[in-house]
Design an enzyme around this catalytic site. Structure first.
Site, PDB file in Angstrom:
ATOM      1  N   SER A  16       0.810  -0.965  -0.062  1.00 32.65           N
ATOM      2  CA  SER A  16      -0.089   0.057  -0.153  1.00 32.65           C
ATOM      3  C   SER A  16       0.937   1.136  -0.070  1.00 32.65           C
ATOM      4  O   SER A  16       1.710   1.434   0.869  1.00 32.65           O
ATOM      5  CB  SER A  16      -0.775   0.006   1.184  1.00 32.65           C
ATOM      6  N   ASP A  43      -3.488   4.007  -2.629  1.00 31.84           N
ATOM      7  CA  ASP A  43      -4.878   4.477  -1.668  1.00 31.84           C
ATOM      8  C   ASP A  43      -5.051   5.903  -2.082  1.00 31.84           C
ATOM      9  O   ASP A  43      -4.400   6.817  -1.732  1.00 31.84           O
ATOM     10  CB  ASP A  43      -4.575   4.332  -0.554  1.00 31.84           C
ATOM     11  N   MET A  45      -7.471   9.178  -1.286  1.00 32.88           N
ATOM     12  CA  MET A  45      -8.571   9.614  -0.413  1.00 32.88           C
ATOM     13  C   MET A  45      -8.868  10.961  -0.584  1.00 32.88           C
ATOM     14  O   MET A  45      -7.938  11.971  -0.726  1.00 32.88           O
ATOM     15  CB  MET A  45      -7.899   9.303   1.184  1.00 32.88           C
ATOM     16  N   MET A  76     -10.805   5.871  -2.250  1.00 27.64           N
ATOM     17  CA  MET A  76     -11.702   6.001  -1.269  1.00 27.64           C
ATOM     18  C   MET A  76     -12.268   7.603  -1.328  1.00 27.64           C
ATOM     19  O   MET A  76     -11.682   8.221  -0.876  1.00 27.64           O
ATOM     20  CB  MET A  76     -10.823   5.859   0.069  1.00 27.64           C
ATOM     21  N   MET A 145     -12.494  -4.612   3.153  1.00 28.51           N
ATOM     22  CA  MET A 145     -11.600  -3.683   4.027  1.00 28.51           C
ATOM     23  C   MET A 145     -11.745  -4.652   5.392  1.00 28.51           C
ATOM     24  O   MET A 145     -12.891  -4.970   5.825  1.00 28.51           O
ATOM     25  CB  MET A 145     -12.433  -2.547   4.083  1.00 28.51           C
ATOM     26  N   PHE A 151      -7.031   5.162   7.103  1.00 27.07           N
ATOM     27  CA  PHE A 151      -5.488   5.072   7.668  1.00 27.07           C
ATOM     28  C   PHE A 151      -4.935   3.888   7.661  1.00 27.07           C
ATOM     29  O   PHE A 151      -5.310   2.759   7.652  1.00 27.07           O
ATOM     30  CB  PHE A 151      -5.552   5.694   9.040  1.00 27.07           C
ATOM     31  N   GLY A 152      -3.328   3.999   7.536  1.00 29.89           N
ATOM     32  CA  GLY A 152      -2.828   2.927   7.600  1.00 29.89           C
ATOM     33  C   GLY A 152      -2.327   2.348   9.028  1.00 29.89           C
ATOM     34  O   GLY A 152      -2.754   3.325   9.826  1.00 29.89           O
ATOM     35  N   GLY A 182      -4.447  -4.014   7.904  1.00 24.15           N
ATOM     36  CA  GLY A 182      -4.007  -4.836   9.223  1.00 24.15           C
ATOM     37  C   GLY A 182      -3.250  -5.865   8.857  1.00 24.15           C
ATOM     38  O   GLY A 182      -3.332  -7.031   9.646  1.00 24.15           O
ATOM     39  N   SER A 203       1.900  -1.031   6.420  1.00 28.05           N
ATOM     40  CA  SER A 203       3.027  -1.207   7.603  1.00 28.05           C
ATOM     41  C   SER A 203       3.859  -2.641   7.430  1.00 28.05           C
ATOM     42  O   SER A 203       5.046  -2.480   7.897  1.00 28.05           O
ATOM     43  CB  SER A 203       2.183  -1.140   9.053  1.00 28.05           C
TER      44      SER A 203
HETATM   45  C1  DX5 Z   1      -6.470   1.809   4.464  1.00 26.17           C
HETATM   46  C2  DX5 Z   1      -6.032   1.764   3.062  1.00 26.17           C
HETATM   47  C3  DX5 Z   1      -4.898   0.519   3.294  1.00 26.17           C
HETATM   48  C4  DX5 Z   1      -3.706   0.863   4.295  1.00 26.17           C
HETATM   49  C5  DX5 Z   1      -3.156  -0.328   4.697  1.00 26.17           C
HETATM   50  O1  DX5 Z   1      -7.693   2.944   4.161  1.00 26.17           O
HETATM   51  O2  DX5 Z   1      -6.825   1.343   2.174  1.00 26.17           O
HETATM   52  O3  DX5 Z   1      -4.414   0.284   1.944  1.00 26.17           O
HETATM   53  O4  DX5 Z   1      -2.921   1.739   3.887  1.00 26.17           O
HETATM   54  O5  DX5 Z   1      -2.253  -0.119   5.955  1.00 26.17           O
HETATM   55  P1  DX5 Z   1      -1.866  -1.351   6.757  1.00 26.17           P
HETATM   56  O6  DX5 Z   1      -1.389  -2.554   6.028  1.00 26.17           O
HETATM   57  O7  DX5 Z   1      -0.910  -0.663   7.601  1.00 26.17           O
HETATM   58  O8  DX5 Z   1      -3.175  -1.501   7.508  1.00 26.17           O
HETATM   59 ZN    ZN Z   2      -6.313   0.388   0.302  1.00 23.68          ZN
END
Ligand code: DX5
Ligand code: ZN
Length: 225
Positions: A16, A43, A45, A76, A145, A151-152, A182, A203
């Site tokens: 990501s 991603d 947003m 998103m 999802m 957020f990551g 996650g 992450s």
């Molecule tokens: C969240 C994003 C994800 C996010 C994943 O809204 O769609 O793609 O960046 O990050 P991690 O793997 O850290 O949950």
């Molecule tokens: Zn994503």
């Protein structure tokens, strides 16, 4: 415009890009290429559909020619139909938008496919799976999802695996089932066992010093279901 010609065989680990170092985007893409990442997950947003703002079509387009990786957009955003042409022009291979943003998605899915790209539908953790079920035949990819989008670095929500299992039992064989949020060493095997084939990981890749070992470890755990 470059469209990816890379073949992709599940399990696919899709880093990501939300979690990358944007001050060194070229270098990050080089490192991911060297690490064997087959897909890059972008991603997008808008600060409206989700409470965070990231980047848009111009940034994606500016790096499209730097790699042959498959470019997977996760929009998103509200009103994705208004901006579709920009994302097509950016050279994305797959474009996914949210059922919560477009409750009647057939036309948009068809427009994406008509442009020769893969069409995806994403569903939030709290949205009933019935919302996407009427449209599965129009999808090349369904993205579940496993955190609230925005957020990551959030904690994986294991309850979404029920949704994954139900979707897996209904999806045409060629439609990819993707999971996002996650995903890391402790969670990826359960997601694979439930039927996921594409694993978005922010992450779990970018917080590691060695992208290659992070990606191959995740792929190995996803293969050993
Ligand atoms: C969240 C994003 C994800 C996010 C994943 O809204 O769609 O793609 O960046 O990050 P991690 O793997 O850290 O949950
Ligand atoms: Zn994503």
């Amino acid at each position: 415009m470059t469209i990816s010609t890379i073949s992709h065989h599940p399990p696919i680990i899709a880093p990501s890009m939300l979690k990358c170092d944007f001050g060194n985007l070229d270098r990050e893409i080089e490192r991911l290429d060297a690490a064997g990442a087959q897909w890059l997950h972008w991603d997008v947003m808008d600060g409206h559909f989700v409470p965070n703002l990231s980047y848009g079509a111009l940034v994606i387009e500016s790096v499209r020619a730097r790699t042959k990786s498959f470019f997977d957009a996760h929009l998103m955003i509200s009103d994705p139909e208004k901006y579709l042409d920009d994302y097509l022009k950016a050279g994305l291979d797959a474009i996914t938008f949210h059922i919560e943003a477009v409750p009647e998605p057939t036309e948009l899915l068809k427009r994406i496919r008509a442009a020769g790209r893969q069409a995806g539908l994403a569903i939030n953790p709290g949205t009933p799976v019935e919302w996407v079920e009427p449209y599965l035949a129009d999808c090349d990819l369904v993205l579940v999802m496993s955190v609230e989008p925005g957020f990551g670095g959030q904690k994986f929500m294991p309850q979404v695996l029920e949704k994954v299992k139900r979707l897996k039992s209904q999806l045409p064989a060629q439609t990819l089932l993707s999971i996002d949020g996650g995903i890391a060493a402790p969670t990826i095997a359960a997601a694979a066992a439930a039927g996921c084939q594409v694993f978005v990981a922010g992450s779990a890749v970018f917080d590691e010093p060695d992208y290659q070992s992070a990606i191959s470890h995740l792929r190995q755990l996803a293969s050993a279901k």
